[in-house]
Write an enzyme that holds these catalytic residues in place. Sequence first.
Site, PDB file in Angstrom:
ATOM      1  N   GLU A  89      -4.409  10.167  -5.728  1.00 20.09           N
ATOM      2  CA  GLU A  89      -5.038   9.885  -4.721  1.00 20.09           C
ATOM      3  C   GLU A  89      -4.019   8.926  -3.676  1.00 20.09           C
ATOM      4  O   GLU A  89      -3.835   8.197  -4.666  1.00 20.09           O
ATOM      5  CB  GLU A  89      -6.606   9.414  -5.036  1.00 20.09           C
ATOM      6  CG  GLU A  89      -7.739   9.504  -5.550  1.00 20.09           C
ATOM      7  CD  GLU A  89      -9.130   9.032  -5.885  1.00 20.09           C
ATOM      8  OE1 GLU A  89      -9.091   7.732  -5.425  1.00 20.09           O
ATOM      9  OE2 GLU A  89     -10.164   9.312  -6.697  1.00 20.09           O
ATOM     10  N   ASP A 135     -12.499  -2.604  -1.265  1.00 24.42           N
ATOM     11  CA  ASP A 135     -11.794  -2.700  -2.167  1.00 24.42           C
ATOM     12  C   ASP A 135     -11.480  -3.934  -2.190  1.00 24.42           C
ATOM     13  O   ASP A 135     -11.670  -5.043  -1.714  1.00 24.42           O
ATOM     14  CB  ASP A 135      -9.793  -2.216  -2.017  1.00 24.42           C
ATOM     15  CG  ASP A 135     -10.156  -1.346  -1.359  1.00 24.42           C
ATOM     16  OD1 ASP A 135     -10.115  -0.016  -2.449  1.00 24.42           O
ATOM     17  OD2 ASP A 135      -9.926  -0.524  -1.130  1.00 24.42           O
TER      18      ASP A 135
END
Lengths: 421, 278
Positions: B62, B73
């Site tokens: 990824e 995040d």
Amino acid sequence: MLHRPEPLAGRRGPEPPLDGVPDPRGYFGGFGGRFVPETLMAPLEELTRAYEQARQDPAFWEELGQLQAHYAGRPTPLYRADRLSRHAGGARIYLKREDLAHTGAHKINNALGQALLARRMGKRRLIAETGAGQHGVATATVAARFGMACTVFMGAEDMERQHLNVVRMRMLGAEVRPVTIGSATLKEATDEAIRDWVATVADSHYVIGSAVGPHPYPVMVGDFQSVIGQESRRQILAAEGRLPDWVVACVGGGSNAIGIFRGFVRDDGVGLLGVEAGGRGEAPGQHAASLSRGRLGVLHGSKSLLLQDAEGQVAPTHSISAGLDYPGVGPEHAYLKAVGRARYVTVEDERALEAFGLLARLEGILPAMESAHAIAAAVELAGRLPADAIVLVNLSGRGDKDVEHVARHLEGGRGAWTAPS
Amino acid sequence: MDGPFVTWAHTEGGRRLAAAFDRAREQGRAALVGYWMGGYPDAEASEAALLALARGGCDVLEVGLPFSDPVADGPVLQQAGAVALQAGAGFRRVLDVATVVQAAVPETPVVVMGYYNLFLQMELGTVAAELARRGLAGVIVPDLPVEEAGEMRAALAAHELAWVSLAAPTSGERLALLAEAGDGFIYAISHAGVTGVRQGVAPGARELVEGLRRHTGLPVALGFGVSGPQQAAAYRFADGVVVGSAFVLRWMEAPTRRDALREVEGLARALHEALVGR
């Protein structure tokens, strides 16, 4: 002149903003929706259901009405600012005095509504983001009132600009968490509040402070703030026997503006004017005028107009006013602009500072720097209108929090000043 | 649902992803999905880091697109994204990184992971065409829920690219919808929270994987919070694990770039070994 009709207690809930908007997915035309991490989707559905139930429950609005009347000091007065009007040299200017609401700004309207809803949902902790600190203070206040824990995220830059409100929040028992990344202002505080919420959604409710964020927040915050417009409409009709020609309000995320606009949006003869932060000028990074200079984008959970670079990175912003210093705007405003129902202009830092001084000296009112933007635009507008015209301005908050900041500007920015830890 | 995963995939990109999980299963292990922030700490080093992940045994890669406001995040990837942006890692620059990596390891499917606004700023059909032209397998968009993803899914499908859906411990009744919409693999978020290194095994993780398996035969990979081999081994009940922050953290803590690359490859190898014995 003060006009003070009977309290709102016992009244029904708000009208829908406009026919057909938002749709069931939270879209105001092409703006709104839900753009959040999957972890938040089911909780947002739960919140939407809880709010829909509350919205149709007279007991909810009865309790909120009681709190608004006896705790928050509603209705706030409508004040005819004669000396300011004379200075403008045209229309009569009225001020909706949200600065006289408990905690000193319109933010308490939304915080009370959301705290009541959070309690219905069994949540024990409130999370908030804050720019100028007014929403943080309002949330800390209602958390204290309802015996809930409270964490407020605030940019380190804003903590310095709005030191007084940091102290107030701490006195009210809230934890104020400084956010130091990026521009260390409202945008980053919002990022951080969302991060906290993703991890604590089981027992925390995120009290979003403006008419932004994923569905159902924009409509919900707008509903809770619409009390401003409902009251203003009755008050101006009682005072003048007719509706105003223009309603003016400052727009950061846009909740005070939506609140007062909602009272007049169905009256085609009433012009709606939103005032954005023009900052230091038109160059990217120097202002916070997302409606005037932004483009369609997704930030903090909804699709709306957004200040961003060519590749979609959210742009830095600047405003003298921490509460307007935000690169996005609520989807309802983007919609009102798109359909031509509201107009949006910008006022630069210097003009807002002038308006701050003007209202202080002519009317004995220190406005919040946010509201000073609206005052500046309203004075200019009133000056171009005939004497029988009426301009209604939402004075969204009081300026105590800005006194030191304004003083530093007036002294040419000299004098080091740091917030105690 | 014990047949090959690949039969559940909808697109060419989806089949490449599912096939990577099938190969791992044939080797008696769960697959390892390695994430790296594209452009961190700079474009060249991020290519090297991704290739180190592949050498260490990642079955799927990824590549993160750095974004100014990464609300899903944790601090490690937030910091990495900020450094990447400072170093000039724009959308196309990071796609270039992904393209170079994909060409170097053609058997390892590469997906890009980025926030929706980055994709929205180009016409979605144009983005999809570009990703396909670059040989990438699909996308993961952490802030695009399935309800809002119709246009993007259609654009991707038209170019035979996978839309990897995310599922969370809070998803509940939404699992059927997410499983049906997903392609390639389902990314199951082990903890309610943001990305980042955590200790211990998330209590709801097994239930989440089993819930998804009731609705799909696509592989299910667990991510968010996987810190090292021991934890990865504890997640062998899933079809794969996704590791990102732990790699980036190793890089951040290494004294030199050479050490950093060795550390990242070493961690990938250790994780790969820990996944054997599924």
